[in-house]
Design a protein around this motif. Structure first.
Motif, short mmCIF file in Angstrom:
data_model
loop_
_atom_site.label_atom_id
_atom_site.label_comp_id
_atom_site.label_asym_id
_atom_site.label_seq_id
_atom_site.Cartn_x
_atom_site.Cartn_y
_atom_site.Cartn_z
N VAL A 66 0.88 -1.17 0.00
CA VAL A 66 0.00 0.00 0.00
C VAL A 66 0.92 1.22 0.00
N GLN A 73 -10.72 11.47 -0.87
CA GLN A 73 -9.81 11.81 -1.98
C GLN A 73 -8.68 12.74 -1.57
N ASP A 155 -9.52 5.18 0.63
CA ASP A 155 -8.86 4.51 -0.49
C ASP A 155 -7.48 4.03 -0.07
N MET A 157 -4.12 2.93 -1.63
CA MET A 157 -3.47 3.14 -2.91
C MET A 157 -2.48 2.01 -3.15
N LYS A 162 -3.70 1.42 -8.88
CA LYS A 162 -5.03 0.93 -8.50
C LYS A 162 -5.35 1.34 -7.05
N ASN A 163 -6.63 1.46 -6.77
CA ASN A 163 -7.12 1.74 -5.42
C ASN A 163 -8.03 0.61 -4.96
N TRP A 164 -8.00 0.31 -3.68
CA TRP A 164 -9.02 -0.52 -3.05
C TRP A 164 -9.85 0.44 -2.21
N THR A 165 -11.07 0.66 -2.65
CA THR A 165 -11.93 1.65 -2.00
C THR A 165 -12.78 0.99 -0.93
#
Length: 248
Positions: A66, A73, A155, A157, A162-165
């Motif tokens: 991560v 945001q 999020d 990162m 890519k993000n895991w929200t």
């Protein structure tokens, strides 16, 4: 070992249920088709967007990278390298744990994240904190969305941009009819025990079972990669909706 006995690829997928539903643990390469408004083979989708796994040389466990955390945001101010796995000591990094009820963060990271979430939810009425959580809200103050209470997203990162929200259904937990609480812990107060100390060589973040609920996570141990679907509510489905009659 399971893959060898079943004579399938060293791949498995885990989809933890929520709310008393049935989940799934699937060995082999898929397809994994979920019933939804638009049925989709998530196995292929996750393979195409796979991310590297890291092996901790101290304990042999699999971790992942991560690079930062954002709330609403906005990047959370965390010291450079604070999330990294230290391959010499085995500390740091980010790991999955199905036996950890809620995601636990090292104290320095937890402090930054809860402060950012507190700021992002400053207009929402608070309720007295309910053990073992540190920040709670008036449940009726939130609107309802497809992905849970309407609140600022968190999020993670990841690699490859890519993000895991983690939306409201993953970041807040309902503890009673009137109360929603911030569903994360500090490792220095694990399960809310004051003055308890983080375990030496612990990860920077342990992703707990609650945050994994209704996310399909696929692991490929041959390629040392993984993929995560994000909360399935956004696809109008859950971990209880697999169609095992499609493909093999």
């Amino acid at each position: 070992m399971v893959a060898s006995k079943l004579k399938v690829a060293k791949q498995f997928a885990l989809c933890l249920p929520g709310g008393g539903q049935t989940g799934a643990a699937i060995f082999g390469g898929g397809p994994f088709v979920l019933q939804s408004s638009r049925p989709v083979d998530l196995a292929q989708e996750l393979r195409q967007g796979s991310l590297p796994l890291l092996k901790n040389p101290k304990n042999g466990a699999y971790y992942f990278r991560v690079h930062g955390i954002a709330v609403n945001q906005q990047l959370v101010p965390i010291a450079p390298g604070a999330l990294d796995l230290n391959t010499r000591t085995g500390s740091g990094g980010v790991a999955f744990s199905t036996v950890t009820p809620f995601t636990s963060l090292r104290a320095d990271i937890f402090g930054a994240v809860i402060s950012a979430f507190d700021k992002a939810t400053s207009g929402i009425p608070r309720r007295e904190a309910t053990y073992p959580f540190m920040m709670c809200y008036e449940a009726s103050a939130f609107g309802s969305t497809l992905v849970g209470p309407g609140v600022a997203n968190i999020d993670l990162m990841l690699d490859n941009g890519k993000n895991w929200t983690l939306p409201g259904a993953s970041s807040l937990v309902q503890v009673d009819e009137h109360t929603l609480c911030f569903a994360f812990h500090s490792m220095n107060s694990e399960v809310g025990i004051p003055n308890s100390k983080a375990i030496p060589e612990s990860p920077a973040i342990i992703i707990g079972a609650y945050q994994m609920e209704n996310n399909l996570v696929q692991f490929d141990l041959e390629k040392s990669t993984f993929g995560v679907s994000g909360l399935l509510f956004g696809r109008r489905t859950t971990c209880g909706n697999f169609n095992f009659n499609t493909g093999s």
